[in-house]
Write a protein that holds these residues in place. Structure first.
Motif, PDB file in Angstrom:
ATOM      1  N   GLU A 247       0.838  -1.198   0.000  1.00 51.23           N
ATOM      2  CA  GLU A 247       0.000   0.000   0.000  1.00 51.23           C
ATOM      3  C   GLU A 247       0.880   1.256   0.000  1.00 51.23           C
ATOM      4  O   GLU A 247       1.766   1.418   0.837  1.00 51.23           O
ATOM      5  N   GLY A 248       0.629   2.139  -0.968  1.00 49.87           N
ATOM      6  CA  GLY A 248       1.411   3.366  -1.071  1.00 49.87           C
ATOM      7  C   GLY A 248       2.755   3.193  -1.749  1.00 49.87           C
ATOM      8  O   GLY A 248       3.538   4.165  -1.823  1.00 49.87           O
ATOM      9  N   TYR A 249       3.014   2.001  -2.266  1.00 50.75           N
ATOM     10  CA  TYR A 249       4.319   1.738  -2.904  1.00 50.75           C
ATOM     11  C   TYR A 249       4.438   2.525  -4.209  1.00 50.75           C
ATOM     12  O   TYR A 249       3.506   2.575  -5.008  1.00 50.75           O
ATOM     13  N   ASP A 250       5.608   3.118  -4.433  1.00 50.17           N
ATOM     14  CA  ASP A 250       5.873   3.854  -5.650  1.00 50.17           C
ATOM     15  C   ASP A 250       6.900   3.086  -6.485  1.00 50.17           C
ATOM     16  O   ASP A 250       8.109   3.180  -6.222  1.00 50.17           O
ATOM     17  N   PRO A 251       6.460   2.346  -7.504  1.00 51.70           N
ATOM     18  CA  PRO A 251       7.389   1.552  -8.315  1.00 51.70           C
ATOM     19  C   PRO A 251       8.238   2.393  -9.254  1.00 51.70           C
ATOM     20  O   PRO A 251       9.186   1.893  -9.863  1.00 51.70           O
ATOM     21  N   LEU A 252       7.918   3.685  -9.350  1.00 48.15           N
ATOM     22  CA  LEU A 252       8.680   4.588 -10.217  1.00 48.15           C
ATOM     23  C   LEU A 252       9.632   5.472  -9.415  1.00 48.15           C
ATOM     24  O   LEU A 252      10.195   6.430  -9.940  1.00 48.15           O
ATOM     25  N   PHE A 253       9.830   5.119  -8.149  1.00 54.83           N
ATOM     26  CA  PHE A 253      10.703   5.897  -7.276  1.00 54.83           C
ATOM     27  C   PHE A 253      12.120   5.935  -7.826  1.00 54.83           C
ATOM     28  O   PHE A 253      12.690   4.916  -8.221  1.00 54.83           O
ATOM     29  N   VAL A 254      12.689   7.127  -7.865  1.00 54.37           N
ATOM     30  CA  VAL A 254      14.043   7.339  -8.376  1.00 54.37           C
ATOM     31  C   VAL A 254      14.853   8.106  -7.329  1.00 54.37           C
ATOM     32  O   VAL A 254      14.362   9.079  -6.737  1.00 54.37           O
ATOM     33  N   VAL A 255      16.086   7.679  -7.096  1.00 54.71           N
ATOM     34  CA  VAL A 255      16.993   8.382  -6.205  1.00 54.71           C
ATOM     35  C   VAL A 255      18.175   8.876  -7.022  1.00 54.71           C
ATOM     36  O   VAL A 255      18.672   8.169  -7.906  1.00 54.71           O
ATOM     37  N   GLU A 256      18.588  10.098  -6.773  1.00 50.63           N
ATOM     38  CA  GLU A 256      19.714  10.666  -7.492  1.00 50.63           C
ATOM     39  C   GLU A 256      20.954  10.574  -6.624  1.00 50.63           C
ATOM     40  O   GLU A 256      20.949  10.992  -5.462  1.00 50.63           O
ATOM     41  N   VAL A 257      22.033  10.041  -7.200  1.00 49.19           N
ATOM     42  CA  VAL A 257      23.274   9.863  -6.435  1.00 49.19           C
ATOM     43  C   VAL A 257      24.400  10.656  -7.088  1.00 49.19           C
ATOM     44  O   VAL A 257      24.326  11.015  -8.261  1.00 49.19           O
TER      45      VAL A 257
END
Length: 257
Positions: A247-257
């Motif tokens: 629930e509330g999962y974001d499969p398009l989540f992106v982290v910038e490193v």
């Protein structure tokens, strides 16, 4: 570098089809993708490079040692880069050099200190029975998991401490969490939590970003260090929908490193 993060998809039982995140330069799979390995096939045609660390469930009903070459071969056939006790330097679109330092980092059951180790190992025996793995014909039980976890820890500590001249940033990639800060808030600091989190807080200063999975909850927090630097710890685990974990999962989540 913009990284899309996916972990703990459990495609062996979950009905879920991930999609590429717009603008991502790489997909990072944090383990426990599919215990049957069949679900890995959908990442073979991914539009950007795919980097993976194995999770504990990639070894379900298998011998740990004999599984490694088979899993490597399977991932390679799909164009997935599987890293275990390996580092890889990859340049992003701007030419920045990102060092990925990766290992499963099995738990050593010392998350609460040596005095609580025996209790943590007894609690951890449940998870080993669920996994049903072996090593050299013997059950991959808490003792053998700890042995493997300590070997991972030794390699990780040495590799993170290497001279990083020529690299712009360091990303540690493990399946198990590096800190009790990542404990699942549903369960808190129970003995079983030491089966999910390690006490690798002393290694955090050597990484700019630490990506992990294993916990079926999401984390994105920053740890400040005495020298003024920080480490961002990120987990984008999906978990089991039937338990409400997705629930509330974001499969398009992106982290910038």
């Amino acid at each position: 570098m913009r990284l899309q993060l996916l972990s703990d998809l459990h495609l062996e039982t979950e009905d879920f089809r991930p999609e590429p995140a717009p603008g991502a330069e790489m997909l990072v799979l944090g383990g426990d993708i599919d215990s049957t390995w069949q679900g890995l096939a959908q990442f073979g045609s991914w539009p950007v490079p795919v980097l993976m660390v194995a999770g504990n469930h990639e070894f379900d009903d298998r011998d740990v040692d004999t599984t490694w070459p088979l899993l490597r071969e399977h991932c390679a056939s799909l164009g997935i880069t599987l890293l275990e006790r390996e580092s890889r330097v990859i340049a992003d679109r701007q030419g920045r050099r990102v060092r990925f330092v990766s290992t499963v980092r099995w738990c050593d059951f010392d998350a609460f200190g040596t005095a609580q180790r025996d209790k943590a190992m007894r609690a951890g025996s449940y998870f080993m029975r669920v996994q049903r793995s072996t090593r050299g014909g013997l059950p991959f039980d808490a003792e053998r998991v700890r042995e493997e976890g300590l070997a991972c820890r030794d390699w990780l500590a040495q590799e993170l401490a290497r001279d990083t001249t020529g690299c712009d940033t360091t990303v540690a990639l493990t399946h198990f969490a590096p800190s009790l800060r990542s404990a699942d808030p549903r369960y808190g600091h129970q003995s079983g939590t030491a089966s999910f989190c390690n006490a690798d807080d002393d290694l955090l200063p050597f990484a700019d970003v630490w990506i992990h999975g294993h916990l079926h909850c999401r984390h994105d927090y920053t740890v400040a260090h005495a020298d003024g630097r920080t480490t961002r710890v990120v987990c984008n685990a999906r978990g089991h929908a039937r338990r409400g974990e997705a629930e509330g999962y974001d499969p398009l989540f992106v982290v910038e490193v």
